[in-house]
Design a protein around this motif. Structure first.
Motif, PDB file in Angstrom:
ATOM      1  N   HIS B  64      -4.246  22.508  14.955  1.00 41.00           N
ATOM      2  CA  HIS B  64      -4.451  22.974  13.580  1.00 41.00           C
ATOM      3  C   HIS B  64      -5.308  24.231  13.474  1.00 41.00           C
ATOM      4  CE1 HIS B  64      -2.624  19.230  12.473  1.00 41.00           C
ATOM      5  NE2 HIS B  64      -2.798  19.452  11.194  1.00 41.00           N
ATOM      6  N   ASP B 129      -2.284  13.092  10.339  1.00 35.38           N
ATOM      7  CA  ASP B 129      -1.587  14.259   9.820  1.00 35.38           C
ATOM      8  C   ASP B 129      -0.341  13.775   9.095  1.00 35.38           C
ATOM      9  OD1 ASP B 129      -1.235  17.454  10.331  1.00 35.38           O
ATOM     10  OD2 ASP B 129       0.663  16.400  10.101  1.00 35.38           O
ATOM     11  N   LEU B 411      -1.112  26.392   7.636  1.00 35.53           N
ATOM     12  CA  LEU B 411      -2.243  25.952   6.807  1.00 35.53           C
ATOM     13  C   LEU B 411      -3.432  26.880   6.880  1.00 35.53           C
ATOM     14  CD1 LEU B 411      -4.141  22.763   8.086  1.00 35.53           C
ATOM     15  CD2 LEU B 411      -3.216  24.548   9.543  1.00 35.53           C
TER      16      LEU B 411
END
Ligand code: SF4
Lengths: 196, 466
Positions: B64, B129, B411
């Motif tokens: 991430h 997630d 993201l």
């Protein structure tokens, strides 16, 4: 971790009627970099609360001193999107203990129950009533009774009951969490694995 | 005999115990972890003085938060570095398999699971997630969990979950030219809304779904969460078995035959009932794009943004707020709008087939001058194949910038951010406000549409260009 017990809460509330508030709004991804659980409240609704220079945006409800309290009354489909529990940590850390909406996203609701923030699902009509009452008079108090599974607008006495499964209710009232329960089941889990 | 759905079959066989008036104690076969949602779980284990029950059932990768350049060097951002270092530390301490930065199978957790053959039919799979739903493409029950639940799985290999309601979405018929699985899922979400499947687990069925490759199926299951579903799954078939055969963690020899025999039983019985069913016709689906700030706000690329007619109260306010953020007006077409960035990547569309299709389309063309084009492979394996197949060369000649694997601009936790006010057409899965960077305006589309946008510099129907 085990958390505060929740029985009955009487508090003023903060209104946030926006629909489809997703977890990226509750806590933007760039604030997920901590390796501990504390301190997320400062960045709750970060991009709605502060401009790019970090100045508070006057029109956002958390920056409006008229409204305060431990209850957040939110619009429909609250908490959609990412599974980040950080969203609930931020809500908790900011000081909310209960979120009211006519519709919650699944994982968000689960996450709330897992850390001791009570998600209360009410009818759209009752949600509108609460929002209208708070907006008309910010000192309006709301009572949330977990034992009775009832939410009451104290100024008018109007109330509605809400659902919660018995196990989760018991956990919240006693401040237990699922891990306490699961750790006690260790031998049953071993037996399950052995039989597969 | 009781008729069961595929979901029932897998769920019921993983219930250790049903708590009266409560959830099920649900056993988890495989658990994926990454650097962002796991550190607090490990910290809490320590506070409780307990360890990891079945470390061999957990697999880790940092994805991430990692930079997509210079992955062989120390991570510059201090907080990101700390999270990645914590992950390494925890994996080492508890004996958890880690696919670290730079290693052969590093990548986005939902890309490497299938690639390694860890993801298999009939399994229960969780990860901190929400796009864990991706793994459902193999006929597994896979869904996202919060950090408290990550802790539960580490400590006990179980979580407490109530069984979801069941929905089946069937898509039958043949897909038109230029229409991909991304368009199917964007179309479905636009029809049933971003909250339309909340409380449900979705089985995708029908001839149009069965005709899809594994990777295309993953794109569909990946975005189940975008309509509120806990997860989505597709019954395993020959396509699934062929994909898995020979993968590192797939069963071998006799074990393989046994596994396939079992996997073949994993389908919904004729006559089993669902709580809700939808049927769609593949012929109605065209290239799709989103115009708003939730994934349900999708239209045909050649369509127009809905008007406010029929909307009132907070519905209308929320709709207008969303359009205001995007800089669009109700009732206007999106085709022809100028775009600034394109992003090909993420666990939705960052696999090799996606990169192949973009490369095939842009071959011999140049990206438009106003476009910054990023391609971020979902994993090292994808990156390696893209090089070997000559795709990287084609893409670079077209003016695309190739980055190293990770979640990247999906993201925007790392440096890959779309600047405020800029438009990005993206193959990822979320168009929330600020998702790709504060103030960024995201429009979700298929890799083909993104390729078309890259070349023309504006919103374009891929069928008109190639
Ligand atoms: S690519 Fe995007 S959606 Fe997928 S795991 Fe990473 S952040 Fe989540």
């Amino acid at each position: 971790m085990a958390y505060d017990k929740f029985t009955t809460l009487i508090s003023t509330a903060v209104p946030l009627p926006t629909e489809n508030v997703d977890t990226d709004q509750i806590i933007p991804a760039r604030f997920l970099k901590a390796t501990e659980r504390e301190g997320f409240g400062d960045n709750l609704f970060r991009d709605w609360r502060y401009d790019v220079e970090g100045n508070p945006k006057k029109d956002f409800v958390l920056n409006n001193p008229t409204y305060s309290g431990k209850i957040l009354v939110a619009g429909k489909n609250f908490g959609s999107g990412s599974s980040r529990e950080h969203a609930v940590w931020a809500i908790y850390d900011y000081g909310f203990r209960c979120v009211v909406s006519s519709f919650f996203a699944d994982i968000f609701k689960n996450n709330c129950l897992n850390i001791g923030v009570l998600p209360v699902t009410v009818s759209p009509e009752f949600a509108d009533k609460l929002l209208a009452a708070i907006e008309a008079d910010p000192s309006t108090e709301i009572e949330v009774s977990l034992p009775d599974q009832k939410i009451t607008l104290l100024s008018t006495g109007e109330s509605e009951s809400f659902d919660i499964n018995g196990y989760k209710k018991d956990n919240m009232e006693n401040g237990f969490d699922d891990i306490d329960y699961l750790l006690n089941m260790s031998s049953e889990i071993d037996a399950f694995v052995a039989n597969r | 005999m009781e008729k069961k759905t595929l979901f029932d079959k897998i769920w019921d066989s993983h219930v250790v115990k049903s708590v009266p008036s409560g959830p099920d104690v649900f056993f988890i076969d495989k658990h994926f972890i990454h650097e962002v949602t796991s550190p607090v779980a490990f910290l809490n284990l320590e506070k409780r003085g307990i360890g990891v029950k079945y470390p061999e059932r957990t697999i880790a990768t940092p994805d991430h938060n990692v930079p997509t350049v210079d992955q062989d060097k120390t991570i510059k951002d201090q907080l990101s570095r700390m999270q990645v270092e914590k992950l390494r530390e925890n994996c080492k301490k508890y004996g958890i398999e880690l696919h670290d930065l730079g290693s052969a199978h590093h990548g986005i957790v939902h890309v490497i699971g299938p690639e390694l053959g860890v993801t298999q039919p009939g399994m229960t799979i969780v990860c901190g997630d929400s796009h864990t739903s991706t793994h459902g493409a193999f006929g597994a029950i896979a869904f996202g969990i919060g950090t408290s639940e990550v802790e539960m799985v580490l400590a006990t290999q179980c979580i407490m979950q109530s069984k979801a309601k069941k929905m089946r979405i069937s898509v039958d018929g043949e897909l038109g030219k230029g229409v991909t699985s991304k368009d199917i899922i964007l179309y479905i979400i636009s029809k049933i809304s971003a909250a339309g499947a909340t409380g449900y687990f979705v089985e995708y069925a029908g001839s149009a779904i069965q005709s899809l490759s594994m990777e295309a199926r993953m794109t569909i299951c990946n975005m189940s969460i975008e309509m509120g579903a806990r997860g989505g799954l597709i019954a395993p078939d020959e396509t699934t078995f062929n994909y898995l055969k020979g993968k590192q963690y797939a069963p071998k020899g006799e074990e393989w035959d046994k596994a396939v025999a079992y996997w073949k039983t994993l389908k919904t019985d004729e006559g089993a009932t669902f709580d809700k069913e939808y049927h769609f016709d593949a012929a109605d689906i065209e290239p799709m794009i989103t115009y708003g700030t939730n994934p349900g706000m999708g239209i045909k690329v050649v369509g127009t943004i809905p008007s406010t007619e029929g909307l009132e109260g907070s519905n209308k306010t929320s709709f207008l707020k969303s359009l205001d953020y995007m800089g669009f007006e109700p009732g206007e077409p999106v085709k022809g709008k100028q775009v600034d960035y394109v992003f090909v990547g993420s666990c939705t569309n960052g696999r090799i087939e996606d990169i192949r299709s973009v490369a095939q389309f842009v071959k011999g063309h140049k990206k438009a001058d106003n476009i910054t084009a990023w391609i971020v492979p979902g994993s090292r394996e994808v990156e390696k194949m893209a090089h070997e197949e000559g795709l990287v060369k084609i893409l670079e000649e077209a003016g695309f910038e190739l980055r190293q694997p990770g979640c990247s601009a999906c993201l925007a936790m790392n440096d890959d951010k779309i600047p405020a006010g800029k438009y990005a057409v993206s193959t990822s899965n979320r168009n929330f406000e600020g998702r790709q960077g504060p103030g960024a305006r995201t429009m979700l589309a298929s890799p083909l549409t993104v390729a078309a946008v890259a070349i023309t510099g504006k919103i374009t129907d891929p069928r008109e260009v190639f």
